[in-house]
Scaffold this motif. Structure first.
Motif, PDB file in Angstrom:
ATOM      1  N   UNK A   1     -48.393 -11.687 -18.636  1.00 32.79           N
ATOM      2  CA  UNK A   1     -48.838 -10.293 -18.598  1.00 32.79           C
ATOM      3  C   UNK A   1     -47.787  -9.491 -19.355  1.00 32.79           C
ATOM      4  N   UNK A   2     -48.117  -9.127 -20.589  1.00 26.41           N
ATOM      5  CA  UNK A   2     -47.132  -8.513 -21.479  1.00 26.41           C
ATOM      6  C   UNK A   2     -47.006  -7.008 -21.317  1.00 26.41           C
ATOM      7  N   UNK A   3     -48.077  -6.350 -20.912  1.00 24.55           N
ATOM      8  CA  UNK A   3     -47.990  -4.910 -20.669  1.00 24.55           C
ATOM      9  C   UNK A   3     -48.882  -4.560 -19.488  1.00 24.55           C
ATOM     10  N   UNK A   4     -48.319  -3.818 -18.556  1.00 21.29           N
ATOM     11  CA  UNK A   4     -49.075  -3.316 -17.417  1.00 21.29           C
ATOM     12  C   UNK A   4     -48.252  -2.186 -16.830  1.00 21.29           C
ATOM     13  N   UNK A   5     -48.823  -1.008 -16.778  1.00 21.06           N
ATOM     14  CA  UNK A   5     -48.029   0.106 -16.288  1.00 21.06           C
ATOM     15  C   UNK A   5     -48.878   1.284 -15.890  1.00 21.06           C
ATOM     16  N   UNK A   6     -48.243   2.251 -15.293  1.00 25.31           N
ATOM     17  CA  UNK A   6     -48.900   3.446 -14.772  1.00 25.31           C
ATOM     18  C   UNK A   6     -48.426   4.662 -15.559  1.00 25.31           C
ATOM     19  N   UNK A   7     -49.368   5.403 -16.104  1.00 20.36           N
ATOM     20  CA  UNK A   7     -49.042   6.597 -16.872  1.00 20.36           C
ATOM     21  C   UNK A   7     -49.101   7.826 -15.986  1.00 20.36           C
ATOM     22  N   UNK A   8     -47.984   8.554 -15.927  1.00 19.04           N
ATOM     23  CA  UNK A   8     -47.912   9.797 -15.178  1.00 19.04           C
ATOM     24  C   UNK A   8     -47.216  10.852 -16.024  1.00 19.04           C
TER      25      UNK A   8
ATOM     26  N   UNK B   1     -45.858 -19.987 -29.373  1.00 15.72           N
ATOM     27  CA  UNK B   1     -46.494 -18.877 -30.076  1.00 15.72           C
ATOM     28  C   UNK B   1     -47.761 -18.481 -29.340  1.00 15.72           C
ATOM     29  N   UNK B   2     -47.900 -17.193 -29.078  1.00 14.42           N
ATOM     30  CA  UNK B   2     -49.057 -16.712 -28.338  1.00 14.42           C
ATOM     31  C   UNK B   2     -49.799 -15.608 -29.044  1.00 14.42           C
ATOM     32  N   UNK B   3     -50.869 -15.154 -28.408  1.00 15.26           N
ATOM     33  CA  UNK B   3     -51.729 -14.103 -28.931  1.00 15.26           C
ATOM     34  C   UNK B   3     -51.900 -13.067 -27.834  1.00 15.26           C
ATOM     35  N   UNK B   4     -51.469 -11.841 -28.044  1.00 20.90           N
ATOM     36  CA  UNK B   4     -51.615 -10.811 -27.016  1.00 20.90           C
ATOM     37  C   UNK B   4     -52.885 -10.014 -27.273  1.00 20.90           C
ATOM     38  N   UNK B   5     -53.631  -9.720 -26.216  1.00 16.26           N
ATOM     39  CA  UNK B   5     -54.920  -9.048 -26.333  1.00 16.26           C
ATOM     40  C   UNK B   5     -55.007  -7.926 -25.311  1.00 16.26           C
ATOM     41  N   UNK B   6     -55.480  -6.773 -25.754  1.00 12.57           N
ATOM     42  CA  UNK B   6     -55.682  -5.647 -24.856  1.00 12.57           C
ATOM     43  C   UNK B   6     -56.907  -5.929 -23.993  1.00 12.57           C
ATOM     44  N   UNK B   7     -56.725  -5.927 -22.665  1.00 11.39           N
ATOM     45  CA  UNK B   7     -57.789  -6.339 -21.756  1.00 11.39           C
ATOM     46  C   UNK B   7     -58.028  -5.305 -20.659  1.00 11.39           C
TER      47      UNK B   7
ATOM     48  N   UNK C   1     -51.175 -13.473 -24.153  1.00  8.53           N
ATOM     49  CA  UNK C   1     -50.521 -12.293 -23.593  1.00  8.53           C
ATOM     50  C   UNK C   1     -51.565 -11.275 -23.168  1.00  8.53           C
ATOM     51  N   UNK C   2     -51.556 -10.880 -21.912  1.00 10.50           N
ATOM     52  CA  UNK C   2     -52.525  -9.926 -21.366  1.00 10.50           C
ATOM     53  C   UNK C   2     -51.907  -8.528 -21.346  1.00 10.50           C
ATOM     54  N   UNK C   3     -52.594  -7.570 -21.954  1.00 15.17           N
ATOM     55  CA  UNK C   3     -52.189  -6.164 -21.921  1.00 15.17           C
ATOM     56  C   UNK C   3     -53.259  -5.409 -21.146  1.00 15.17           C
ATOM     57  N   UNK C   4     -52.895  -4.873 -19.994  1.00 19.07           N
ATOM     58  CA  UNK C   4     -53.898  -4.269 -19.107  1.00 19.07           C
ATOM     59  C   UNK C   4     -53.404  -2.928 -18.581  1.00 19.07           C
ATOM     60  N   UNK C   5     -54.220  -1.890 -18.799  1.00 22.18           N
ATOM     61  CA  UNK C   5     -53.902  -0.559 -18.283  1.00 22.18           C
ATOM     62  C   UNK C   5     -55.071   0.077 -17.537  1.00 22.18           C
ATOM     63  N   UNK C   6     -56.258   0.037 -18.135  1.00 20.73           N
ATOM     64  CA  UNK C   6     -57.347   0.861 -17.618  1.00 20.73           C
ATOM     65  C   UNK C   6     -58.504   0.009 -17.114  1.00 20.73           C
ATOM     66  N   UNK C   7     -59.333   0.625 -16.286  1.00 17.68           N
ATOM     67  CA  UNK C   7     -60.495  -0.031 -15.697  1.00 17.68           C
ATOM     68  C   UNK C   7     -61.724   0.838 -15.924  1.00 17.68           C
TER      69      UNK C   7
END
Length: 397
Positions: free
Chosen positions: A301-308, A153-159, A226-232
């Motif tokens: 890394x549960x979410x990582x993607x490029x928005x176009x 069991x894990x915990x996903x966090x928007x990072x 769980x790491x959710x990473x999109x923006x910097x």
């Protein structure tokens, strides 16, 4: 939001519910070995129990996450899922990106359950000053109370990635504050058993208090993060109060926060979707931050993607304990923020085709070769650049 203004709905979306067998075959062809459906049961499914939208009956009965009663109900729900599906599911996430959920749902109020108060948002119910903290507290208690019978069991966090805009002490401290109010809020509890001091000092009485028993219950109540990473974002301090300004490092646009508890976020244009380019070194920096400040826990890394904009022509090694990687997303779908204006999928979905035909993008073809260990051509692919700014570790315990 943009998609609401254009009348878009998710009633059909990409028709994944009906076309899942075709989609699973496409996954196999690409070389993917994990997804969140049972037809890939031999590949260790990863299942999320709650993603933003709580049953309306619980919202109406006692207010959902702002009531401690939710802890009992979520615990019972989780235990039913563990009992019924535990022999087939290896990895569980109870609540998806709770830090983003409480900010967008209870502070600004533009996502479910749409609770907020002026001047941070104009909802029919809610209190932006206190409810984000209350909801987060309930989420952490519910997570710790959910026992397990099988799997992890894990915990996903928007990072998002954060770096000081300048080398001044003020921006460095503001960056630490950004990390504390975003990741530390949850990671500090899970790893050390208490909220970050910098949060308690700034939020004061608005911050709920854990009893000794609750603290012991929450501390260590995870098998992975769980790491959710999109923006910097670059961070610039604004010394009057808790405000901070985040600058999108690609668009060079400053975003002043308007929310009450001021975690990092972005505002969205009313007439077009906002696109989020990826900076590879910032994902690496996020992993380094978790490794250094929180004991190098197992990470997926549960979410990582490029928005176009929608199109079918789209063309880490740092010692962290990263166990797996999920790209967002397998298909172009109806996104929670942005509707069909975002195109995150590695496979393009032709929304004008009655059959919603799928077309692998160039990236899907490249990724397939990469997964299968074949020779790949890196021409035109942005390389992994080293971060010119080191992260300021704050050690929040």
């Amino acid at each position: 939001m943009w998609w609401k203004a254009h009348g878009a709905t998710g009633d059909v979306a990409c028709a994944g519910y009906h076309k899942y067998k075709e989609d699973v075959q496409l996954m196999v062809d690409i070389g993917l070995d994990a997804y969140k459906i049972f037809h890939l049961i031999e590949s260790n499914p990863h299942v999320t129990l709650h993603n933003y939208d709580l049953p309306q009956a619980l919202e109406d009965k006692y207010g959902g996450w702002v009531s401690r009663k939710i802890v009992r109900d979520i615990t019972e729900y989780a235990e039913v899922c563990f009992r019924e599906f535990g022999d087939r599911v290896s990895f569980w996430t109870t609540i998806n990106e709770p830090n983003a959920f409480v900010y967008e749902g209870y502070d600004l109020g533009f996502l479910p359950p749409q609770r907020c108060s002026p001047p941070y948002g104009y909802c029919s119910r809610g209190n932006s000053s206190s409810e984000p903290y209350i909801a987060a507290h309930s989420i952490l208690l519910a997570r710790a109370s959910a026992d397990k019978q099988y799997g992890l069991i894990g915990h996903s966090i928007n990072m998002p990635g954060f770096v000081p805009l300048t080398d001044t002490k003020e921006d460095a401290i503001a960056t630490q504050r950004a990390y504390a109010f975003n990741y530390g809020w949850f990671l500090n509890l899970l790893v050390f058993g208490d909220y970050p001091n910098i949060m308690k000092q700034n939020a004061e009485a608005r911050m709920p208090v854990f009893t000794d028993h609750e603290s012991k219950l929450v501390k260590g109540s995870f098998d992975f993060i769980g790491v959710i990473h999109y923006i910097s974002m670059d961070v610039k301090d604004i010394s009057n109060g808790l405000k901070m300004v985040y600058r999108d490092v690609f668009m060079d646009a400053e975003i002043e926060l308007t929310g009450q508890y001021t975690p990092p976020s972005v505002s969205f244009s009313s007439n077009k979707p906002l696109l989020f380019p990826i900076m590879p070194w910032c994902l690496q920096a996020v992993l380094e931050y978790v490794k250094q400040d929180f004991g190098n826990p197992p990470i997926y890394i549960y979410e990582n993607g490029l928005s176009l904009c929608p199109s079918h022509t789209l063309t880490l090694e740092n010692g962290s304990n990263t166990r797996g990687y999920f790209t967002w997303a397998f298909l172009d779908i109806f996104e929670l923020i942005g509707g069909y204006g975002y195109s995150y999928g590695i496979n393009y979905v032709d929304l004008d085709d009655p059959d919603l035909k799928r077309y692998p993008k160039l990236y899907a073809k490249w990724y397939s070769k990469f997964l299968k260990g074949r020779s790949i051509n890196l021409d035109g692919v942005i390389g992994l650049e080293k971060n010119p700014l080191s992260l300021a570790h704050s050690h929040f315990q």
